[in-house]
Design a protein around this motif. Structure first.
Motif, PDB file in Angstrom:
ATOM      1  N   PRO A 185       0.806  -1.231   0.000  1.00  0.00           N
ATOM      2  CA  PRO A 185       0.000   0.000   0.000  1.00  0.00           C
ATOM      3  C   PRO A 185       0.834   1.274   0.000  1.00  0.00           C
ATOM      4  CG  PRO A 185      -0.899  -1.603   1.548  1.00  0.00           C
ATOM      5  CD  PRO A 185       0.412  -2.149   1.075  1.00  0.00           C
ATOM      6  N   GLN A 186       2.019   1.236   0.597  1.00  0.00           N
ATOM      7  CA  GLN A 186       2.837   2.436   0.665  1.00  0.00           C
ATOM      8  C   GLN A 186       3.300   2.867  -0.723  1.00  0.00           C
ATOM      9  OE1 GLN A 186       3.297   4.445   3.127  1.00  0.00           O
ATOM     10  NE2 GLN A 186       4.726   5.819   2.067  1.00  0.00           N
ATOM     11  N   LEU A 187       3.756   1.912  -1.549  1.00  0.00           N
ATOM     12  CA  LEU A 187       4.170   2.242  -2.911  1.00  0.00           C
ATOM     13  C   LEU A 187       2.986   2.783  -3.712  1.00  0.00           C
ATOM     14  CD1 LEU A 187       6.093   2.369  -5.304  1.00  0.00           C
ATOM     15  CD2 LEU A 187       5.712  -0.086  -5.681  1.00  0.00           C
ATOM     16  N   ALA A 188       1.816   2.167  -3.535  1.00  0.00           N
ATOM     17  CA  ALA A 188       0.622   2.638  -4.240  1.00  0.00           C
ATOM     18  C   ALA A 188       0.311   4.084  -3.865  1.00  0.00           C
ATOM     19  CB  ALA A 188      -0.568   1.737  -3.924  1.00  0.00           C
ATOM     20  N   ARG A 189       0.391   4.407  -2.589  1.00  0.00           N
ATOM     21  CA  ARG A 189       0.120   5.776  -2.153  1.00  0.00           C
ATOM     22  C   ARG A 189       1.139   6.754  -2.730  1.00  0.00           C
ATOM     23  NH1 ARG A 189      -1.310   3.141   2.758  1.00  0.00           N
ATOM     24  NH2 ARG A 189       0.826   3.362   3.535  1.00  0.00           N
ATOM     25  N   GLU A 190       2.409   6.367  -2.698  1.00  0.00           N
ATOM     26  CA  GLU A 190       3.452   7.240  -3.221  1.00  0.00           C
ATOM     27  C   GLU A 190       3.330   7.407  -4.727  1.00  0.00           C
ATOM     28  OE1 GLU A 190       7.418   6.310  -1.969  1.00  0.00           O
ATOM     29  OE2 GLU A 190       6.782   5.857   0.089  1.00  0.00           O
ATOM     30  N   PHE A 191       2.924   6.331  -5.418  1.00  0.00           N
ATOM     31  CA  PHE A 191       2.745   6.404  -6.870  1.00  0.00           C
ATOM     32  C   PHE A 191       1.639   7.402  -7.203  1.00  0.00           C
ATOM     33  CE2 PHE A 191       1.203   5.202 -11.017  1.00  0.00           C
ATOM     34  CZ  PHE A 191       2.349   4.859 -11.717  1.00  0.00           C
ATOM     35  N   LYS A 192       0.511   7.293  -6.538  1.00  0.00           N
ATOM     36  CA  LYS A 192      -0.605   8.210  -6.806  1.00  0.00           C
ATOM     37  C   LYS A 192      -0.229   9.662  -6.483  1.00  0.00           C
ATOM     38  CE  LYS A 192      -3.760   5.705  -4.577  1.00  0.00           C
ATOM     39  NZ  LYS A 192      -5.090   5.296  -4.023  1.00  0.00           N
ATOM     40  N   GLN A 193       0.606   9.839  -5.473  1.00  0.00           N
ATOM     41  CA  GLN A 193       0.985  11.180  -5.071  1.00  0.00           C
ATOM     42  C   GLN A 193       1.992  11.807  -6.038  1.00  0.00           C
ATOM     43  OE1 GLN A 193      -0.347  12.871  -2.465  1.00  0.00           O
ATOM     44  NE2 GLN A 193       0.839  14.692  -3.049  1.00  0.00           N
ATOM     45  N   ALA A 194       2.965  11.008  -6.527  1.00  0.00           N
ATOM     46  CA  ALA A 194       4.067  11.553  -7.324  1.00  0.00           C
ATOM     47  C   ALA A 194       3.772  11.595  -8.828  1.00  0.00           C
ATOM     48  CB  ALA A 194       5.341  10.751  -7.085  1.00  0.00           C
ATOM     49  N   ALA A 195       3.078  10.578  -9.330  1.00  0.00           N
ATOM     50  CA  ALA A 195       2.858  10.467 -10.779  1.00  0.00           C
ATOM     51  C   ALA A 195       1.755  11.429 -11.221  1.00  0.00           C
ATOM     52  CB  ALA A 195       2.494   9.036 -11.144  1.00  0.00           C
ATOM     53  N   TYR A 196       1.739  11.712 -12.519  1.00  0.00           N
ATOM     54  CA  TYR A 196       0.695  12.589 -13.064  1.00  0.00           C
ATOM     55  C   TYR A 196       0.367  12.164 -14.495  1.00  0.00           C
ATOM     56  CZ  TYR A 196       4.858  14.992 -14.913  1.00  0.00           C
ATOM     57  OH  TYR A 196       6.054  15.274 -15.534  1.00  0.00           O
ATOM     58  N   PHE A 197      -0.850  12.483 -14.899  1.00  0.00           N
ATOM     59  CA  PHE A 197      -1.377  12.069 -16.206  1.00  0.00           C
ATOM     60  C   PHE A 197      -1.061  13.131 -17.264  1.00  0.00           C
ATOM     61  CE2 PHE A 197      -4.864  12.222 -19.312  1.00  0.00           C
ATOM     62  CZ  PHE A 197      -4.820  10.933 -19.809  1.00  0.00           C
ATOM     63  N   ALA A 198      -0.783  12.669 -18.489  1.00  0.00           N
ATOM     64  CA  ALA A 198      -0.531  13.608 -19.590  1.00  0.00           C
ATOM     65  C   ALA A 198      -1.018  13.019 -20.904  1.00  0.00           C
ATOM     66  CB  ALA A 198       0.961  13.919 -19.695  1.00  0.00           C
ATOM     67  N   ARG A 199      -1.503  13.898 -21.780  1.00  0.00           N
ATOM     68  CA  ARG A 199      -1.816  13.517 -23.155  1.00  0.00           C
ATOM     69  C   ARG A 199      -0.689  14.020 -24.051  1.00  0.00           C
ATOM     70  NH1 ARG A 199      -7.049  14.446 -21.161  1.00  0.00           N
ATOM     71  NH2 ARG A 199      -8.435  12.647 -21.501  1.00  0.00           N
ATOM     72  N   LEU A 200      -0.194  13.151 -24.931  1.00  0.00           N
ATOM     73  CA  LEU A 200       0.946  13.470 -25.779  1.00  0.00           C
ATOM     74  C   LEU A 200       0.504  13.438 -27.234  1.00  0.00           C
ATOM     75  CD1 LEU A 200       3.525  11.120 -23.980  1.00  0.00           C
ATOM     76  CD2 LEU A 200       3.048  13.534 -23.499  1.00  0.00           C
ATOM     77  N   PRO A 201       0.458  14.565 -27.919  1.00  0.00           N
ATOM     78  CA  PRO A 201      -0.016  14.595 -29.306  1.00  0.00           C
ATOM     79  C   PRO A 201       0.967  13.934 -30.265  1.00  0.00           C
ATOM     80  CG  PRO A 201       0.841  16.739 -28.673  1.00  0.00           C
ATOM     81  CD  PRO A 201       0.836  15.909 -27.430  1.00  0.00           C
ATOM     82  N   ALA A 202       0.455  13.376 -31.342  1.00  0.00           N
ATOM     83  CA  ALA A 202       1.305  12.770 -32.367  1.00  0.00           C
ATOM     84  C   ALA A 202       2.255  13.817 -32.932  1.00  0.00           C
ATOM     85  CB  ALA A 202       0.445  12.178 -33.479  1.00  0.00           C
ATOM     86  N   GLY A 203       3.509  13.404 -33.138  1.00  0.00           N
ATOM     87  CA  GLY A 203       4.513  14.301 -33.684  1.00  0.00           C
ATOM     88  C   GLY A 203       5.349  15.006 -32.635  1.00  0.00           C
ATOM     89  N   ARG A 204       4.941  14.939 -31.392  1.00  0.00           N
ATOM     90  CA  ARG A 204       5.695  15.608 -30.331  1.00  0.00           C
ATOM     91  C   ARG A 204       6.939  14.805 -29.972  1.00  0.00           C
ATOM     92  NH1 ARG A 204       3.611  16.731 -24.097  1.00  0.00           N
ATOM     93  NH2 ARG A 204       5.678  16.938 -23.177  1.00  0.00           N
TER      94      ARG A 204
END
Length: 224
Positions: A22-41
């Motif tokens: 559970p600790q890794l899961a909590r840290e993952f949710k806290q540190a990671a973030y979502f992004a959309r990456l357009p084609a060609g970038r």
């Protein structure tokens, strides 16, 4: 920080999160973030210092090198549930990115900051095993590329590429330059090979497309 919906999406495709404490899961949710990456970038260019690593939820990223002559060669692609070993290596070894990573198909990704990525490798066995498995599996595919470039004839490599793409959709929507960039050759060499294949009745060349007419002979050429 990830919201629960994005966390569940990445969790479903990453076994390391399904099995982690559970600790890794909590840290993952806290540190990671979502992004959309357009084609060609360009995700990274050669010489960049990666500040994060992308775990793809959808889409595809092409990783390639450009030589002094301007020729390109594809090292590998990564997509759904995968990540980039060169980014991982650059982060862990504190080196710059040695290639170019470009979004080929519009992608969705969860980005893990470099500092957290290194920290989890040090502190969590499941995360460390995940990273080492990633490095091991992708290294094998890169070694196959090295073997092909060094020891396999170009006509066999072109035939293998067309056969693989043609099994998915025929005619194959690809240009001579795109084949050259994929295989690390020149457009002139690829064009000569394709014209020879066309003269032999294996395929028909169109504008931006190649219609494969004889899969069997093409397959035999690919294993020569």
């Amino acid at each position: 920080m990830l919201d629960q919906a994005h966390y569940e999406r990445i969790r479903r495709i990453l076994p390391v999160l399904q099995q982690s404490d559970p600790q890794l899961a909590r840290e993952f949710k806290q540190a990671a973030y979502f992004a959309r990456l357009p084609a060609g970038r360009d995700v990274f260019a050669e010489g960049d210092e990666p500040d994060s690593i992308a775990l793809l939820i959808s889409g595809a990223v092409r990783v390639y090198k450009i030589g002094e002559t301007g020729r390109e060669i594809t090292l590998y692609r990564f997509g759904h549930g995968e990540s980039c070993i060169l980014t991982a290596n650059a982060i862990l070894s504190a080196q710059t990115f040695p290639a170019i990573a470009t979004v080929e198909k519009q992608a969705e990704a969860v980005l893990v900051p470099a500092e957290a990525f290194r920290d989890w490798v040090r502190r969590y066995d499941p995360w460390r095993e995940f990273v080492f498995d990633l490095l091991s599996s992708r290294l094998s595919s890169v070694m196959e590329i090295v073997d092909e470039v060094a020891f396999r004839r170009m006509d066999a490599r072109v035939a293998a590429l067309l056969q693989e793409r043609g099994r998915l959709i025929n005619p194959v929507k690809i240009t001579h330059q795109e084949i050259a960039s994929e295989l690390g050759s020149s457009r002139e060499v690829v064009s000569r090979i394709l014209e020879d294949f066309a003269d032999r009745g294996l395929l028909q060349l169109g504008r931006g497309s190649i219609d494969i007419l004889d899969f069997e002979t093409l397959a035999n050429t690919a294993v020569m």
